[in-house]
Write a protein that holds these residues in place. Structure first.
Motif, PDB file in Angstrom:
ATOM      1  N   ARG A 201      29.867  61.803   5.226  1.00 48.41           N
ATOM      2  CA  ARG A 201      29.420  63.166   4.963  1.00 48.41           C
ATOM      3  C   ARG A 201      30.159  63.751   3.771  1.00 48.41           C
ATOM      4  O   ARG A 201      29.575  64.452   2.948  1.00 48.41           O
ATOM      5  CB  ARG A 201      29.640  64.033   6.202  1.00 48.41           C
ATOM      6  N   ARG A 202      31.420  63.429   3.652  1.00 46.66           N
ATOM      7  CA  ARG A 202      32.211  63.972   2.548  1.00 46.66           C
ATOM      8  C   ARG A 202      31.792  63.369   1.205  1.00 46.66           C
ATOM      9  O   ARG A 202      31.596  64.092   0.222  1.00 46.66           O
ATOM     10  CB  ARG A 202      33.705  63.707   2.798  1.00 46.66           C
ATOM     11  N   VAL A 203      31.637  62.048   1.144  1.00 42.04           N
ATOM     12  CA  VAL A 203      31.372  61.395  -0.141  1.00 42.04           C
ATOM     13  C   VAL A 203      29.895  61.349  -0.479  1.00 42.04           C
ATOM     14  O   VAL A 203      29.515  61.018  -1.607  1.00 42.04           O
ATOM     15  CB  VAL A 203      31.975  59.980  -0.186  1.00 42.04           C
ATOM     16  N   GLY A 204      29.032  61.658   0.492  1.00 41.40           N
ATOM     17  CA  GLY A 204      27.614  61.753   0.211  1.00 41.40           C
ATOM     18  C   GLY A 204      26.891  60.429   0.078  1.00 41.40           C
ATOM     19  O   GLY A 204      25.894  60.331  -0.654  1.00 41.40           O
ATOM     20  N   ARG A 205      27.354  59.410   0.803  1.00 43.96           N
ATOM     21  CA  ARG A 205      26.659  58.118   0.806  1.00 43.96           C
ATOM     22  C   ARG A 205      26.937  57.428   2.141  1.00 43.96           C
ATOM     23  O   ARG A 205      27.917  57.736   2.816  1.00 43.96           O
ATOM     24  CB  ARG A 205      27.099  57.230  -0.363  1.00 43.96           C
ATOM     25  N   PRO A 206      26.074  56.471   2.527  1.00 41.59           N
ATOM     26  CA  PRO A 206      26.242  55.825   3.836  1.00 41.59           C
ATOM     27  C   PRO A 206      27.522  54.999   3.920  1.00 41.59           C
ATOM     28  O   PRO A 206      27.860  54.259   2.999  1.00 41.59           O
ATOM     29  CB  PRO A 206      25.006  54.926   3.949  1.00 41.59           C
ATOM     30  N   ILE A 207      28.216  55.142   5.020  1.00 39.17           N
ATOM     31  CA  ILE A 207      29.373  54.301   5.335  1.00 39.17           C
ATOM     32  C   ILE A 207      29.293  54.008   6.831  1.00 39.17           C
ATOM     33  O   ILE A 207      29.080  54.921   7.635  1.00 39.17           O
ATOM     34  CB  ILE A 207      30.704  54.993   5.003  1.00 39.17           C
ATOM     35  N   ARG A 208      29.443  52.757   7.191  1.00 39.36           N
ATOM     36  CA  ARG A 208      29.363  52.405   8.603  1.00 39.36           C
ATOM     37  C   ARG A 208      30.602  51.629   9.017  1.00 39.36           C
ATOM     38  O   ARG A 208      31.349  51.110   8.178  1.00 39.36           O
ATOM     39  CB  ARG A 208      28.118  51.565   8.882  1.00 39.36           C
ATOM     40  N   HIS A 209      30.795  51.577  10.313  1.00 41.00           N
ATOM     41  CA  HIS A 209      31.870  50.760  10.879  1.00 41.00           C
ATOM     42  C   HIS A 209      31.261  49.538  11.542  1.00 41.00           C
ATOM     43  O   HIS A 209      30.294  49.652  12.299  1.00 41.00           O
ATOM     44  CB  HIS A 209      32.664  51.557  11.919  1.00 41.00           C
ATOM     45  N   ARG A 210      31.810  48.361  11.260  1.00 39.56           N
ATOM     46  CA  ARG A 210      31.378  47.128  11.909  1.00 39.56           C
ATOM     47  C   ARG A 210      32.566  46.498  12.607  1.00 39.56           C
ATOM     48  O   ARG A 210      33.594  46.247  11.979  1.00 39.56           O
ATOM     49  CB  ARG A 210      30.790  46.147  10.886  1.00 39.56           C
ATOM     50  N   SER A 211      32.430  46.264  13.901  1.00 36.01           N
ATOM     51  CA  SER A 211      33.520  45.661  14.672  1.00 36.01           C
ATOM     52  C   SER A 211      33.268  44.170  14.838  1.00 36.01           C
ATOM     53  O   SER A 211      32.153  43.743  15.145  1.00 36.01           O
ATOM     54  CB  SER A 211      33.628  46.327  16.041  1.00 36.01           C
ATOM     55  N   ILE A 212      34.320  43.390  14.596  1.00 35.87           N
ATOM     56  CA  ILE A 212      34.266  41.942  14.767  1.00 35.87           C
ATOM     57  C   ILE A 212      35.375  41.535  15.731  1.00 35.87           C
ATOM     58  O   ILE A 212      36.142  42.380  16.206  1.00 35.87           O
ATOM     59  CB  ILE A 212      34.418  41.212  13.409  1.00 35.87           C
ATOM     60  N   THR A 213      35.473  40.262  16.040  1.00 38.81           N
ATOM     61  CA  THR A 213      36.529  39.818  16.947  1.00 38.81           C
ATOM     62  C   THR A 213      37.869  39.798  16.222  1.00 38.81           C
ATOM     63  O   THR A 213      37.936  39.751  14.982  1.00 38.81           O
ATOM     64  CB  THR A 213      36.247  38.420  17.492  1.00 38.81           C
TER      65      THR A 213
END
Length: 279
Positions: A201-213
């Motif tokens: 929301r702050r930077v104005g572009r999509p960022i996601r979290h991906r969890s791995i082992t």
């Protein structure tokens, strides 16, 4: 008071401790391996000839143990013995919320500081908000739009390094020694998915979290140049977070400094580029 020796004075917390002391007119001796100016003193954990000159005439030390060393005790113990010989009264150690006193690594340094020094404090901060800026792996994830961890939905009460430095500064200069450990957190526990949403929301572009082992993360970190033993330790910490190890909030920052800890949303507004205000 006489000078305060600040180890790691150009680092994330050390530079902020130095600023805290300067704002209050406290004389500080700023130590680093490669002093960029005559105002700083050379200090190298691996070069014991630099220890005594750095300690001479100081009353207190902000201690940042050698980074990336699995067992820092053989380096820190003779340094503390030299500090005592030179009349240093107080040491404030930067540790971590993860290892309790007595466990290998920083936990063992914690024990040394408590048992060696007449006056002491051990800071045990949660994960730094600053991990999402600069050269940290999380910051690189922000840059490419994907933060990768092994934390699953585990939450962390991320803390601003400025708040850590403020507690450290008080522990160094308060008339009465703290003689305790301080578990330091921000005001809210957040998952990495929560953090990704705030930053997006702050930077104005999509960022996601991906969890791995944890195993996959260890391999990933090793491929990015982190020694295998250290990579495995970092991955294990992420796995602990997934089990709730860092899902806690303390009021220590406000109790020690008299002001509340900064929230991640405020940190994002102040430290990350972008056009969106967060409320």
């Amino acid at each position: 008071m006489s000078e305060v020796l600040v180890l790691g004075a150009t680092g994330t917390t050390g530079s902020r401790v130095a600023a805290f002391l300067a704002e209050r007119g406290v004389p500080a001796r700023l130590a680093t391996r490669k002093p960029p100016s005559a105002m700083q003193v050379r200090f190298d954990w691996a070069d014991r000839d630099t220890h005594a000159p750095a300690l001479r005439g100081v009353s207190a030390v902000y201690l940042v143990a050698p980074v990336g060393v699995a067992d820092p005790v053989p380096l820190v113990e003779p340094f503390l013995e030299e500090a005592v010989r030179q009349g240093v009264r107080r040491v404030v150690q930067l540790s971590s919320s993860a290892p309790p006193e007595g466990t290998p690594g920083l936990g063992a340094v914690h024990s040394l500081v408590r048992t060696t020094m007449a006056e002491w404090a051990v800071l045990r901060p949660s994960w730094f908000m600053q991990n999402f800026t600069g050269e940290h792996a999380a910051a690189r994830g922000v840059a490419i739009g994907e933060i990768v961890t092994a934390t699953k939905e585990g939450r962390v009460a991320f803390i601003d390094a400025t708040d850590i430095a403020a507690v450290a500064g008080h522990a160094l200069v308060d008339e009465d020694p703290h003689n305790t450990e301080h578990i330091l957190t921000g005001p809210e526990a957040l998952s990495y998915a929560d953090v990704a949403a705030i930053i997006a929301r702050r930077v104005g572009r999509p960022i996601r979290h991906r969890s791995i082992t944890a195993g996959e993360l260890a391999v990933r970190l090793t491929e990015n140049g982190i020694p295998p033993e250290f990579a495995a330790m970092l991955a294990a910490l992420d796995e602990d977070i997934s089990g709730g190890s860092e899902d806690r909030v303390t009021g220590t920052v406000e109790r020690v400094t008299g002001r509340p800890a900064r929230s991640f949303r405020v940190f994002a507004e102040m430290e990350l580029p972008g056009g969106s205000a967060l409320s």
